[in-house]
Motif scaffolding. Structure first.
Motif, PDB file in Angstrom:
ATOM      1  N   PRO A 127     117.090 -38.360  -1.423  1.00 49.57           N
ATOM      2  CA  PRO A 127     116.013 -37.927  -2.494  1.00 49.57           C
ATOM      3  C   PRO A 127     114.702 -38.181  -1.835  1.00 49.57           C
ATOM      4  CG  PRO A 127     116.809 -40.419  -1.870  1.00 49.57           C
ATOM      5  CD  PRO A 127     117.898 -39.061  -1.732  1.00 49.57           C
ATOM      6  N   ALA A 128     113.918 -38.530  -0.755  1.00 50.94           N
ATOM      7  CA  ALA A 128     112.944 -38.454  -0.083  1.00 50.94           C
ATOM      8  C   ALA A 128     112.566 -37.171  -0.005  1.00 50.94           C
ATOM      9  CB  ALA A 128     113.465 -39.213   1.584  1.00 50.94           C
ATOM     10  N   VAL A 129     113.773 -35.720   0.657  1.00 57.72           N
ATOM     11  CA  VAL A 129     112.473 -34.385   0.436  1.00 57.72           C
ATOM     12  C   VAL A 129     113.481 -34.500  -1.339  1.00 57.72           C
ATOM     13  CG1 VAL A 129     113.222 -32.719   1.102  1.00 57.72           C
ATOM     14  CG2 VAL A 129     113.999 -34.527   2.387  1.00 57.72           C
ATOM     15  N   ALA A 172     110.172 -44.958  -1.110  1.00 51.72           N
ATOM     16  CA  ALA A 172     111.016 -45.784  -0.963  1.00 51.72           C
ATOM     17  C   ALA A 172     112.645 -45.734  -0.227  1.00 51.72           C
ATOM     18  CB  ALA A 172     111.795 -46.891  -2.331  1.00 51.72           C
ATOM     19  N   ASP A 173     113.158 -44.051  -0.200  1.00 53.75           N
ATOM     20  CA  ASP A 173     113.857 -43.580   0.392  1.00 53.75           C
ATOM     21  C   ASP A 173     113.517 -43.576   1.817  1.00 53.75           C
ATOM     22  OD1 ASP A 173     116.832 -43.591  -0.699  1.00 53.75           O
ATOM     23  OD2 ASP A 173     115.612 -43.034  -2.231  1.00 53.75           O
ATOM     24  N   THR A 174     112.226 -42.932   2.034  1.00 51.73           N
ATOM     25  CA  THR A 174     111.645 -42.873   3.330  1.00 51.73           C
ATOM     26  C   THR A 174     110.887 -44.246   3.997  1.00 51.73           C
ATOM     27  OG1 THR A 174     110.786 -40.236   1.850  1.00 51.73           O
ATOM     28  CG2 THR A 174     110.093 -41.279   3.994  1.00 51.73           C
ATOM     29  N   PHE A 216     104.424 -45.051   6.656  1.00 53.81           N
ATOM     30  CA  PHE A 216     104.302 -43.667   7.010  1.00 53.81           C
ATOM     31  C   PHE A 216     103.148 -43.071   6.745  1.00 53.81           C
ATOM     32  CE2 PHE A 216     106.155 -44.423   3.270  1.00 53.81           C
ATOM     33  CZ  PHE A 216     106.135 -42.541   2.418  1.00 53.81           C
ATOM     34  N   GLY A 217     102.814 -43.086   5.532  1.00 55.96           N
ATOM     35  CA  GLY A 217     101.455 -42.149   4.969  1.00 55.96           C
ATOM     36  C   GLY A 217     100.336 -42.399   4.897  1.00 55.96           C
TER      37      GLY A 217
END
Length: 265
Positions: free
Chosen positions: A72-74, A80-82, A116-117
């Motif tokens: 789902p991150a991709v 949230a998953d990232t 992370f962003g």
């Protein structure tokens, strides 16, 4: 359309970058293309999510847990998953592993590495890292192959019409969009991988940060983000034509198949 035609009229507070790489054993000589206006480094969190997922796999013994967050991150750009991968493995570890594999060196943001962003990158660096990912998949890396397959599943408004602009329905793509509350620009960016057979690959990256000065429109945007509502159309209206133009021009300069003139998604 030339890069100058796309970049000359940018607002002084805007930034835009494009970069491309063509390489591969048995193909034409390797070639790189790049253009930059404004800031030399930008935040483009979503473009890095597939790369984070790729290197995180070796650090998470439970493959099902990795897949549960990486896919789902991709595919749907799940923050949230990232974040689960980013914090579960560790920001420094992920970025060190990426440097070892790709030669590209990125550092966690100042103050709070859990964000992370906030990692800042250049389009040329993104293109380099994705070229390694694509060639790893071609050489039999099953995790890299999974990541590319998930990128091929990205669809709808999340693609900003990039596949159509590049004339490649089979391209693996990842796009991103965001405008933080403390920013006066909206950031919109994309990467596309076009396999050419064997280890040959073309990678095209476009990154934009365009001013969003209307106070009422900005407040409406922030409310939509806060409620979890989609904002892709806002980004497409502001930046879509430029993003597609940058990527189509980059592919043409690389010597790829001549794309159709960019239009709306």
């Amino acid at each position: 359309m030339a890069f100058n035609d796309l970049l000359d009229d940018l607002d002084q507070s805007a930034a835009a970058q494009a970069a491309g790489i063509r390489r591969g054993y048995g193909g034409p000589p390797p070639r790189t293309v790049s253009a930059c206006a404004g800031f030399t480094r930008l935040r483009c969190a979503s473009l890095l999510k597939p790369l984070y997922a790729w290197v995180a796999a070796d650090r998470i013994p439970d493959r099902e847990r990795w897949r549960r967050h990486a896919e789902p991150a991709v595919v749907v750009s799940s923050n949230a998953d990232t974040l689960n991968l980013w914090l579960g493995v560790g920001p420094g570890v992920i970025l060190d592993d990426l440097r070892e594999r790709t030669g590209v060196s990125w550092t966690p943001p100042n103050g709070d590495p859990s964000r992370f962003g906030s990692v800042e990158v250049a389009a040329e660096e993104v293109a380099t890292a994705y070229a390694v990912l694509a060639q790893s998949a071609a050489a039999g890396d099953p995790v890299a192959s999974d990541v590319l397959e998930w990128m091929r599943q990205v669809e709808g408004e999340q693609t900003f019409g990039v596949r159509e602009a590049l004339g490649s329905a089979e391209a693996a793509v990842k796009c991103g969009w965001y405008g933080a509350p403390d920013e006066t620009c909206l950031r919109t960016h994309a990467v596309a991988l076009l396999p050419r057979g064997g280890t040959r690959v073309s990678v095209v990256v476009g990154m934009t940060a365009l001013p969003f000065p209307d106070a009422a429109a900005r407040e409406d945007y922030r409310q939509r983000v806060g409620k979890g509502l989609p904002v892709e159309q806002v980004h497409d209206q502001l930046s879509g034509a430029l993003l597609r133009g940058l990527m189509a021009t980059t592919l043409t300069e690389l010597g790829g198949a001549k794309p159709r003139r960019p239009t709306g998604p």
